[in-house]
Design an enzyme around this catalytic site. Sequence first.
Site, PDB file in Angstrom:
ATOM      1  N   HIS A 218      -9.906  -5.711  -5.491  1.00 54.62           N
ATOM      2  CA  HIS A 218      -9.581  -6.903  -6.283  1.00 54.62           C
ATOM      3  C   HIS A 218     -10.627  -8.003  -6.092  1.00 54.62           C
ATOM      4  O   HIS A 218     -10.721  -8.910  -6.897  1.00 54.62           O
ATOM      5  CB  HIS A 218      -8.187  -7.426  -5.940  1.00 54.62           C
ATOM      6  CG  HIS A 218      -7.989  -7.714  -4.488  1.00 54.62           C
ATOM      7  ND1 HIS A 218      -7.824  -6.726  -3.542  1.00 54.62           N
ATOM      8  CD2 HIS A 218      -7.929  -8.875  -3.799  1.00 54.62           C
ATOM      9  CE1 HIS A 218      -7.668  -7.280  -2.345  1.00 54.62           C
ATOM     10  NE2 HIS A 218      -7.736  -8.582  -2.481  1.00 54.62           N
TER      11      HIS A 218
ATOM     12  N   GLY B 117      -8.776  -0.413  -5.913  1.00 55.74           N
ATOM     13  CA  GLY B 117      -7.789  -1.307  -6.529  1.00 55.74           C
ATOM     14  C   GLY B 117      -6.395  -0.920  -6.090  1.00 55.74           C
ATOM     15  O   GLY B 117      -5.486  -1.737  -6.122  1.00 55.74           O
TER      16      GLY B 117
ATOM     17  N   LEU C  98      -4.795  -0.367  -2.818  1.00 59.07           N
ATOM     18  CA  LEU C  98      -5.281  -0.719  -1.480  1.00 59.07           C
ATOM     19  C   LEU C  98      -5.105   0.416  -0.483  1.00 59.07           C
ATOM     20  O   LEU C  98      -4.246   1.273  -0.626  1.00 59.07           O
ATOM     21  CB  LEU C  98      -4.573  -1.987  -1.002  1.00 59.07           C
ATOM     22  CG  LEU C  98      -5.018  -3.243  -1.762  1.00 59.07           C
ATOM     23  CD1 LEU C  98      -4.109  -4.427  -1.459  1.00 59.07           C
ATOM     24  CD2 LEU C  98      -6.460  -3.597  -1.437  1.00 59.07           C
TER      25      LEU C  98
ATOM     26  N   GLU D  48      -2.036  14.102   4.490  1.00 60.78           N
ATOM     27  CA  GLU D  48      -2.439  14.564   3.168  1.00 60.78           C
ATOM     28  C   GLU D  48      -3.181  13.498   2.388  1.00 60.78           C
ATOM     29  O   GLU D  48      -4.023  13.820   1.537  1.00 60.78           O
ATOM     30  CB  GLU D  48      -1.210  15.037   2.384  1.00 60.78           C
ATOM     31  CG  GLU D  48      -0.538  16.280   2.949  1.00 60.78           C
ATOM     32  CD  GLU D  48       0.385  16.010   4.119  1.00 60.78           C
ATOM     33  OE1 GLU D  48       0.606  14.819   4.443  1.00 60.78           O
ATOM     34  OE2 GLU D  48       0.892  16.965   4.731  1.00 60.78           O
TER      35      GLU D  48
END
Lengths: 693, 693
Positions: free
Chosen positions: B119, B166, B168, B437
């Site tokens: 961002h 974007g 996070l 994962e």
Amino acid sequence: MAFLTTVCAEAVSGSCLGREPGRPGDGGLAEKGRSLEAMPVTMEAERTLHQKEMTQLGELAAQLRVDAIRCSTRAGSGHPTSSLSAADLLAVLISRHLRYDWTDPRSRFNDHLIFSKGHASPLLYAVFKAVGAITDQELVDTYRQFGSRLQGHPTPALPWVDIATGSLGQGLPVGVGIALAGRYLDQLPFHVWAVCGDSETAEGSIWEALDKAGHYGLHNLTAIVDVNRFGQRGPTELEWDLDTYRRRVEAFGCQAIVIDGHDLAAIDEALGRARQATGPTVVLARTLKGKGVPEVENQPGWHGKPLKPEVAERAINALGGVRQIHVTSPRPEAAPPAKAPAAQAPTAEAPPTEAPPAAAPAAEAPPAEAPTGKPPTMPRYDKGAKVATRNAYGEALRALGSRPDVVALDGEVSDSTRADKFSEAYPDRFFEMFISEQQLVAAAVGLQVRGYRPFAATFAAFCSRAYDFIRMAGISQANIALCGSHAGVEIGADGPSQMGLEDLAAMRAVQGSTVLYPSDAVSCAALVSQMVDRKGVNYLRMTRGKYPVLYDNEDSFPVGGSKVLRGAEDDHVALIGAGVTVHNCLAAADELAREGVKARVIDLYSVKPLDRERLLDAVRVTEGRLVVVEDHYPEGGLGSAVLESLADLAEPVRVTHLAVRGLPTSGTSTELMDQAGIGVRAIASAARAALTR
Amino acid sequence: MAFLTTVCAEAVSGSCLGREPGRPGDGGLAEKGRSLEAMPVTMEAERTLHQKEMTQLGELAAQLRVDAIRCSTRAGSGHPTSSLSAADLLAVLISRHLRYDWTDPRSRFNDHLIFSKGHASPLLYAVFKAVGAITDQELVDTYRQFGSRLQGHPTPALPWVDIATGSLGQGLPVGVGIALAGRYLDQLPFHVWAVCGDSETAEGSIWEALDKAGHYGLHNLTAIVDVNRFGQRGPTELEWDLDTYRRRVEAFGCQAIVIDGHDLAAIDEALGRARQATGPTVVLARTLKGKGVPEVENQPGWHGKPLKPEVAERAINALGGVRQIHVTSPRPEAAPPAKAPAAQAPTAEAPPTEAPPAAAPAAEAPPAEAPTGKPPTMPRYDKGAKVATRNAYGEALRALGSRPDVVALDGEVSDSTRADKFSEAYPDRFFEMFISEQQLVAAAVGLQVRGYRPFAATFAAFCSRAYDFIRMAGISQANIALCGSHAGVEIGADGPSQMGLEDLAAMRAVQGSTVLYPSDAVSCAALVSQMVDRKGVNYLRMTRGKYPVLYDNEDSFPVGGSKVLRGAEDDHVALIGAGVTVHNCLAAADELAREGVKARVIDLYSVKPLDRERLLDAVRVTEGRLVVVEDHYPEGGLGSAVLESLADLAEPVRVTHLAVRGLPTSGTSTELMDQAGIGVRAIASAARAALTR
């Protein structure tokens, strides 16, 4: 704190609970009480257990081992070695620390036992036999069999199981949710015990859970980590590096207690300390995988493999044969906790640092299942006024807050999802999960275990972060509401990472789910008020921008229904949308009307279940000319839902499916919807084309 | 280590790169060089920078701030305050530590700059202007506009951006993958710099990343955490508790350096230490959100809000106005690293602890994009032999290992997915990700950034754990292969938590994805060999059990194709399956044949893209009688794919859709498939019913 351990004296003969005597392999009780190996531990356990109790616990542990072997060998599959490593931990836990009335699993005073390492189900089910919850016969004859409730991994098909486990790293995060309820809402002295594997500490979700446990001072939560140093295909990353585990746990705000997981006295002391702690505890137990069976003990290559019958027989004999010991766990405490609120209170920012002062004493409070608040006064909106559905979400949720069982959570975006309307009104029932969507969903699942009705919100795009948790919530048949805002290209300038263009597909494919996508504030509020009492995983998709209110406050929006916004018995074509595309469909219908084309407009606000009858009507009237428009990728969303619903229809149907087919960029809502071909012009064109076919 | 920083002397006049002079708000260079506040830091920065360099860096930082403000104010959206906090960090990084040839972003010697806090794109794009990669005009006129490559969050539409960020907590995990390539495969001295926000450290994926960075001794990875203590809706969980951050980072095996993030000398010293470290480094930089703009500095309520034009003008004037400074980053080093392999080598269990001895010196090695190995000899299978597709996966992958650009990863289940066949043959190109994962997929994305062709495997069910990462991989247009084994109720006794019944829906809905689901070993191997060179996210669904080989080794299985296993021009009905249900369809066809019913059997091994032509053929021949059978929930899977493909067909089609409609339990494969109504008997019944319509 004194707990009673009752080891049934007649157990040896197998007559204690009227059960059958031991099955083949029962070699009597010879060789019991094998000496426990000395292992390096960081603290010297206080030897408070009398020798007799030690012997009884040893007997019980041996029974748990024998039974874990018996059921898995009989089934021909399962994870005995992962059960053997934790048998001593469980023997002490269920005999002396787990306060649980096994005859009343729904009692709200019971502790909670979460098997985060769900593959060790042979041990869990052996525990259920030992406490008299299931019979020896059910354990041995039905484990992993078709039709049995003793499945390969635990599910709430069993009344003593709160949630399904088996996807690692989920039990502890859900335990955080249960403990949040215990400390801040129920204010009851029950404790949450999460039995974890060491392999699963590689999942980030474990650290999200410990972080939140520390932040919220969950003194009523203990994780017991069975550090047997072997994963499925070989050693774990940290093996027996207990010091690293300890440092991680402590850095994340929890008390760490390192013990030899086969030292009964050390286990007892650690669990006692955990229950008395002023914050969350992680018991790091160094164990041997396959403990007690020399042929497999502490050896790689034995994960998820049952012992062959001849190996099992030798092992059972060496362990002293089959027993029918019955354990009575300590009784649950009904009184509020004597100790003060946790020492590690969260920051002033996190709302529920202290118990809400107005709340009634916990033991007298009604169970969460029976709300007593006044009926909610739902928000009302003026037709034509521009209101974002996310605003309606926040306002409806705030209204529902009059029910004391309604709680809300958010992933640090409550000013965007508008969950802040609830958090401002009911700070004591709002839990900030910060940017950890897995924990967000897990906490919601935990809260519903205690009978609360959680609403968890973040951006639709970021619900994908918790997809495995949502999948497991479906298997747990958890009753939760998930609310994803900022769906679709409609969000505009932020770009594709924030858009949520696959959520309808993902959420529809969750077992037992409900998927809702309102187009206006009135329908959104109406759906939110229904979500609160719906079973299963309920997903609400929300739009960022403000759009006109389409409906009257008196209109009803049953789940499974739809609305016809324009319609006559001579419509030429049906325009079908949900959420923001309903507005585009309406504008396209107006455009078409000016050309003399009569377009029916259907608002499919209930994406799952879908209103098939309304679609059949549209098919009949329009001779099968349907245009479905969605702000979602073309796969698995609204279009698929319509097509699945009409799959076996005899009448010819031709569906023009408008969806987001490329990779979106930044732009305005209108630019991006036009580019994707889901804007007004594209819908009108598709309708015209449908008429010429 | 001496880096050159070139600050163009003519820059002040705006003539340096022939760019236009400053836009409105250009107040000249007055008031520059504001004094830096003293803040508590854990180490005293060595003052190695000369005063002139300090002034130049301050000027650059001011330019970055001004430009971040200008573009976001002009766009009317964006995150200027999150950019201002990190401007000093970036000024020092790009001037003195990031070795990057901005004229050649594809150079394999370049460092990698990952904006995990995507961002803060105004800052990243301001950097791109400062290094001459984009013009001032593009920055200010196009940021967040429709059609611009300067999107709200960075994507690889820009050649200097490796991956989309974007969502996070994803940039750092992908950085781990890039650093794995650098250390173990490329053996080049490039460094990976991941600029992170403090809020995103609440994501468990950050800790999965640091854990793996420590485990694999990634000395070539540095995370720079901008600890500005404010998230979106308020303070972060840890605010400025840098000591807790430090303890967490260190417990996870990384060096922590705590600095004042506005102290240019301290930043310089920290970044220099990071590059010289023998393990991964996390620079914890205490910063002020909105730094440099008193009206918003260190105040809540300013996340994601552009400054109003008048506020922006005052701020730009206060910051010394618009500049056109041009920075030349240090040149990339082409030589192999002088220092020894990292001190923190993983355990003996983790294969690639040391550089593969046979590998050519890195600087002379061909780029990963141009494989030079001998052509793979793919495995062959005997028709009728029973082979699990997961076995074929492992064997095909091992065969592909002859290509040096093929790498494999697994989530600690390689003995189940059969990725162990590759890891045994090519231990230096296999990365064990243990049970994480999210990091598994992120590492694959990072490896493909370096031109490798990663195959990442786990159970189909657990791919859901990484769904947000897979979603973002689609937006990054990453070329990866994901392989999910143990799909469907076919797995049997382990129960629903392990089954993978929503993966087709989820994976189909990923932008640009390919979804493959072979029924036998021959087709599986053929598809694996095609996945290696396919663009985008490629998903392979695999079955646990052994089923007969159906095809000849010479048959071809193009992606987007299908196979007709039974078929004539007078078929009455078409049975359509993929994977295990193809075998059930064949048995049902045999049963039907005995009754005189001619059933076409189609193997739709390519679920996305789908072979529409073959389906049209079947519709024509059978007069629209299709039975689609899938071992998947009914929503969004194979049935939906067929229906979507035929949505606008004029001919009448009636699809009977057999799928897993309830919540499965444990049992044998046959019991569970029969229970779900996708077994042989159910298919035959559905076919008969279709004939009577």
